[in-house]
Design an enzyme around this catalytic site. Sequence first.
Site, PDB file in Angstrom:
ATOM      1  N   ARG A  69       0.823  -1.211   0.000  1.00 50.97           N
ATOM      2  CA  ARG A  69       0.000   0.000   0.000  1.00 50.97           C
ATOM      3  C   ARG A  69       0.858   1.262   0.000  1.00 50.97           C
ATOM      4  O   ARG A  69       0.490   2.274  -0.601  1.00 50.97           O
ATOM      5  CB  ARG A  69      -0.949  -0.013   1.188  1.00 50.97           C
ATOM      6  CG  ARG A  69      -2.024  -1.076   1.028  1.00 50.97           C
ATOM      7  CD  ARG A  69      -3.000  -1.078   2.186  1.00 50.97           C
ATOM      8  NE  ARG A  69      -3.956  -2.150   2.015  1.00 50.97           N
ATOM      9  CZ  ARG A  69      -4.156  -3.114   2.881  1.00 50.97           C
ATOM     10  NH1 ARG A  69      -3.469  -3.131   4.027  1.00 50.97           N
ATOM     11  NH2 ARG A  69      -5.046  -4.046   2.657  1.00 50.97           N
ATOM     12  N   LYS A 106      -4.774   2.592   3.406  1.00 49.45           N
ATOM     13  CA  LYS A 106      -6.001   1.816   3.559  1.00 49.45           C
ATOM     14  C   LYS A 106      -5.815   0.701   4.573  1.00 49.45           C
ATOM     15  O   LYS A 106      -4.842  -0.040   4.547  1.00 49.45           O
ATOM     16  CB  LYS A 106      -6.370   1.219   2.200  1.00 49.45           C
ATOM     17  CG  LYS A 106      -7.665   0.458   2.197  1.00 49.45           C
ATOM     18  CD  LYS A 106      -7.947  -0.067   0.800  1.00 49.45           C
ATOM     19  CE  LYS A 106      -9.129  -1.008   0.836  1.00 49.45           C
ATOM     20  NZ  LYS A 106      -9.352  -1.613  -0.486  1.00 49.45           N
TER      21      LYS A 106
END
Length: 108
Positions: A69, A106
């Site tokens: 991420r 996230k």
Amino acid sequence: ALNMLSAMSTIRELLLGLPLMEHNEKAKEWAATCQIRLGMHTGSVVASVAGKRNPRFQLFGDTVNTASRMQANGEPGRIQMSEATRNALEQVKGYVFHQRGRGEVKGK
């Protein structure tokens, strides 16, 4: 390879020098503009080797997901790292960090 910025220029030089690309203008253009994004996170992982005929080394865990991420939210030509990685590298000394601001990852 902790010195990723140096590695990126080396990779670019290698790509530009490949004999297979000598007569391929499209490949030369791609290699000259190649941009790499890297994501780094520090933590525990689970490692395994899967497969008998074609074994592959794999890493699993939240650390791997977080690094992925970080890479996805990064900028080309830059290393996006978590605070945990920065803290670990500060202990080693010799690294220069440029903070670009806090970002949301996230699931974190």
